[in-house]
Design a protein around this motif. Sequence first.
Motif, PDB file in Angstrom:
ATOM      1  N   ARG A  39       0.837  -1.214   0.000  1.00 21.11           N
ATOM      2  CA  ARG A  39       0.000   0.000   0.000  1.00 21.11           C
ATOM      3  C   ARG A  39       0.866   1.256   0.000  1.00 21.11           C
ATOM      4  NH1 ARG A  39      -3.327  -2.930   3.694  1.00 21.11           N
ATOM      5  NH2 ARG A  39      -2.297  -1.905   5.427  1.00 21.11           N
ATOM      6  N   THR A  40       1.920   1.235   0.823  1.00 22.52           N
ATOM      7  CA  THR A  40       2.810   2.396   0.917  1.00 22.52           C
ATOM      8  C   THR A  40       3.516   2.647  -0.412  1.00 22.52           C
ATOM      9  OG1 THR A  40       3.141   2.004   3.278  1.00 22.52           O
ATOM     10  CG2 THR A  40       4.776   3.370   2.169  1.00 22.52           C
ATOM     11  N   GLU A  41       3.978   1.591  -1.064  1.00 28.09           N
ATOM     12  CA  GLU A  41       4.626   1.759  -2.369  1.00 28.09           C
ATOM     13  C   GLU A  41       3.655   2.343  -3.388  1.00 28.09           C
ATOM     14  OE1 GLU A  41       6.146  -2.079  -3.420  1.00 28.09           O
ATOM     15  OE2 GLU A  41       7.680  -2.048  -1.858  1.00 28.09           O
ATOM     16  N   LYS A  42       2.416   1.847  -3.368  1.00 25.07           N
ATOM     17  CA  LYS A  42       1.402   2.363  -4.294  1.00 25.07           C
ATOM     18  C   LYS A  42       1.134   3.845  -4.015  1.00 25.07           C
ATOM     19  CE  LYS A  42      -3.240   1.285  -5.957  1.00 25.07           C
ATOM     20  NZ  LYS A  42      -4.412   0.421  -5.789  1.00 25.07           N
ATOM     21  N   GLU A  43       0.983   4.194  -2.741  1.00 21.66           N
ATOM     22  CA  GLU A  43       0.755   5.600  -2.374  1.00 21.66           C
ATOM     23  C   GLU A  43       1.948   6.458  -2.782  1.00 21.66           C
ATOM     24  OE1 GLU A  43      -0.078   5.756   1.817  1.00 21.66           O
ATOM     25  OE2 GLU A  43      -1.884   4.548   1.624  1.00 21.66           O
ATOM     26  N   GLN A  44       3.153   5.925  -2.598  1.00 23.87           N
ATOM     27  CA  GLN A  44       4.359   6.675  -2.944  1.00 23.87           C
ATOM     28  C   GLN A  44       4.412   6.941  -4.449  1.00 23.87           C
ATOM     29  OE1 GLN A  44       7.989   4.721  -1.780  1.00 23.87           O
ATOM     30  NE2 GLN A  44       9.140   6.623  -1.788  1.00 23.87           N
ATOM     31  N   ARG A  45       4.072   5.926  -5.245  1.00 24.71           N
ATOM     32  CA  ARG A  45       4.045   6.128  -6.702  1.00 24.71           C
ATOM     33  C   ARG A  45       2.997   7.169  -7.077  1.00 24.71           C
ATOM     34  NH1 ARG A  45       4.649   0.543  -6.695  1.00 24.71           N
ATOM     35  NH2 ARG A  45       2.433   0.221  -7.051  1.00 24.71           N
ATOM     36  N   SER A  46       1.836   7.082  -6.423  1.00 27.03           N
ATOM     37  CA  SER A  46       0.765   8.031  -6.702  1.00 27.03           C
ATOM     38  C   SER A  46       1.187   9.457  -6.342  1.00 27.03           C
ATOM     39  CB  SER A  46      -0.487   7.636  -5.915  1.00 27.03           C
ATOM     40  OG  SER A  46      -1.494   8.600  -6.078  1.00 27.03           O
ATOM     41  N   LEU A  47       1.811   9.602  -5.170  1.00 24.46           N
ATOM     42  CA  LEU A  47       2.275  10.927  -4.749  1.00 24.46           C
ATOM     43  C   LEU A  47       3.366  11.453  -5.675  1.00 24.46           C
ATOM     44  CD1 LEU A  47       2.332  10.489  -0.867  1.00 24.46           C
ATOM     45  CD2 LEU A  47       0.767  11.916  -2.203  1.00 24.46           C
ATOM     46  N   GLY A  48       4.234  10.560  -6.135  1.00 22.42           N
ATOM     47  CA  GLY A  48       5.281  10.971  -7.075  1.00 22.42           C
ATOM     48  C   GLY A  48       4.685  11.489  -8.367  1.00 22.42           C
ATOM     49  N   SER A  49       3.683  10.774  -8.880  1.00 23.25           N
ATOM     50  CA  SER A  49       3.016  11.217 -10.108  1.00 23.25           C
ATOM     51  C   SER A  49       2.322  12.552  -9.885  1.00 23.25           C
ATOM     52  CB  SER A  49       1.982  10.181 -10.550  1.00 23.25           C
ATOM     53  OG  SER A  49       2.613   8.978 -10.894  1.00 23.25           O
ATOM     54  N   ARG A  50       1.679  12.670  -8.734  1.00 26.82           N
ATOM     55  CA  ARG A  50       0.974  13.923  -8.423  1.00 26.82           C
ATOM     56  C   ARG A  50       1.972  15.083  -8.315  1.00 26.82           C
ATOM     57  NH1 ARG A  50      -2.507  15.289  -3.058  1.00 26.82           N
ATOM     58  NH2 ARG A  50      -3.285  17.274  -3.756  1.00 26.82           N
ATOM     59  N   ALA A  51       3.118  14.819  -7.679  1.00 29.10           N
ATOM     60  CA  ALA A  51       4.134  15.869  -7.543  1.00 29.10           C
ATOM     61  C   ALA A  51       4.656  16.289  -8.911  1.00 29.10           C
ATOM     62  CB  ALA A  51       5.284  15.371  -6.660  1.00 29.10           C
ATOM     63  N   GLU A  52       4.865  15.321  -9.798  1.00 28.48           N
ATOM     64  CA  GLU A  52       5.319  15.664 -11.150  1.00 28.48           C
ATOM     65  C   GLU A  52       4.279  16.517 -11.861  1.00 28.48           C
ATOM     66  OE1 GLU A  52       6.358  12.180 -13.376  1.00 28.48           O
ATOM     67  OE2 GLU A  52       7.869  11.557 -11.913  1.00 28.48           O
ATOM     68  N   GLY A  53       3.010  16.130 -11.714  1.00 32.87           N
ATOM     69  CA  GLY A  53       1.940  16.904 -12.343  1.00 32.87           C
ATOM     70  C   GLY A  53       1.878  18.319 -11.809  1.00 32.87           C
ATOM     71  N   LEU A  54       2.021  18.460 -10.495  1.00 36.00           N
ATOM     72  CA  LEU A  54       1.996  19.799  -9.897  1.00 36.00           C
ATOM     73  C   LEU A  54       3.190  20.631 -10.343  1.00 36.00           C
ATOM     74  CD1 LEU A  54       0.815  18.934  -6.281  1.00 36.00           C
ATOM     75  CD2 LEU A  54      -0.478  20.169  -8.032  1.00 36.00           C
ATOM     76  N   GLN A  55       4.343  19.985 -10.461  1.00 37.02           N
ATOM     77  CA  GLN A  55       5.532  20.718 -10.908  1.00 37.02           C
ATOM     78  C   GLN A  55       5.349  21.183 -12.351  1.00 37.02           C
ATOM     79  OE1 GLN A  55       9.181  18.543 -10.522  1.00 37.02           O
ATOM     80  NE2 GLN A  55      10.439  20.329 -10.869  1.00 37.02           N
ATOM     81  N   GLU A  56       4.805  20.310 -13.197  1.00 34.72           N
ATOM     82  CA  GLU A  56       4.547  20.710 -14.580  1.00 34.72           C
ATOM     83  C   GLU A  56       3.556  21.870 -14.620  1.00 34.72           C
ATOM     84  OE1 GLU A  56       3.340  17.371 -16.950  1.00 34.72           O
ATOM     85  OE2 GLU A  56       5.133  16.229 -16.424  1.00 34.72           O
ATOM     86  N   GLU A  57       2.517  21.769 -13.792  1.00 35.08           N
ATOM     87  CA  GLU A  57       1.509  22.838 -13.740  1.00 35.08           C
ATOM     88  C   GLU A  57       2.146  24.153 -13.288  1.00 35.08           C
ATOM     89  OE1 GLU A  57      -2.431  23.782 -11.101  1.00 35.08           O
ATOM     90  OE2 GLU A  57      -2.087  21.705 -11.678  1.00 35.08           O
ATOM     91  N   ARG A  58       3.019  24.069 -12.276  1.00 30.20           N
ATOM     92  CA  ARG A  58       3.700  25.271 -11.776  1.00 30.20           C
ATOM     93  C   ARG A  58       4.575  25.885 -12.868  1.00 30.20           C
ATOM     94  NH1 ARG A  58       8.683  26.310  -9.942  1.00 30.20           N
ATOM     95  NH2 ARG A  58       9.266  24.134  -9.954  1.00 30.20           N
ATOM     96  N   LEU A  59       5.303  25.020 -13.591  1.00 29.69           N
ATOM     97  CA  LEU A  59       6.166  25.524 -14.661  1.00 29.69           C
ATOM     98  C   LEU A  59       5.348  26.165 -15.773  1.00 29.69           C
ATOM     99  CD1 LEU A  59       8.778  22.627 -14.873  1.00 29.69           C
ATOM    100  CD2 LEU A  59       9.150  24.932 -13.977  1.00 29.69           C
TER     101      LEU A  59
END
Length: 97
Positions: A39-59
């Motif tokens: 579960r933690t690995e799945k959440e970590q992957r999800s958070l990583g994807s979300r962080a990438e999306g937010l960074q792209e949005e910020r850029l």
Amino acid sequence: SSRQALEQARVAAEELEDVKAVVKRLEEENAELRRQARRTEKEQRSLGSRAEGLQEERLLTEGQGLREQIQAQAVRVASLEVSGGTVAAAGGAGGCD
């Protein structure tokens, strides 16, 4: 002597049952920890994807802001060139020598 042997066998059997119970409990804990890890690995992957999306949005947002600033500066420069051209023409005609 045989009585002692029977008592020792009974104690050993009880200890074996205790050890089996401990082993079973540890196996259950291990299984739960593995589930939590997945579960933690799945959440970590999800958070990583979300962080990438937010960074792209910020850029993209920063890029849009910079484009707007550049356009505003271009308007100011054009405005200054127009008014500066008028001033320069008037200054040349007026003869400030």
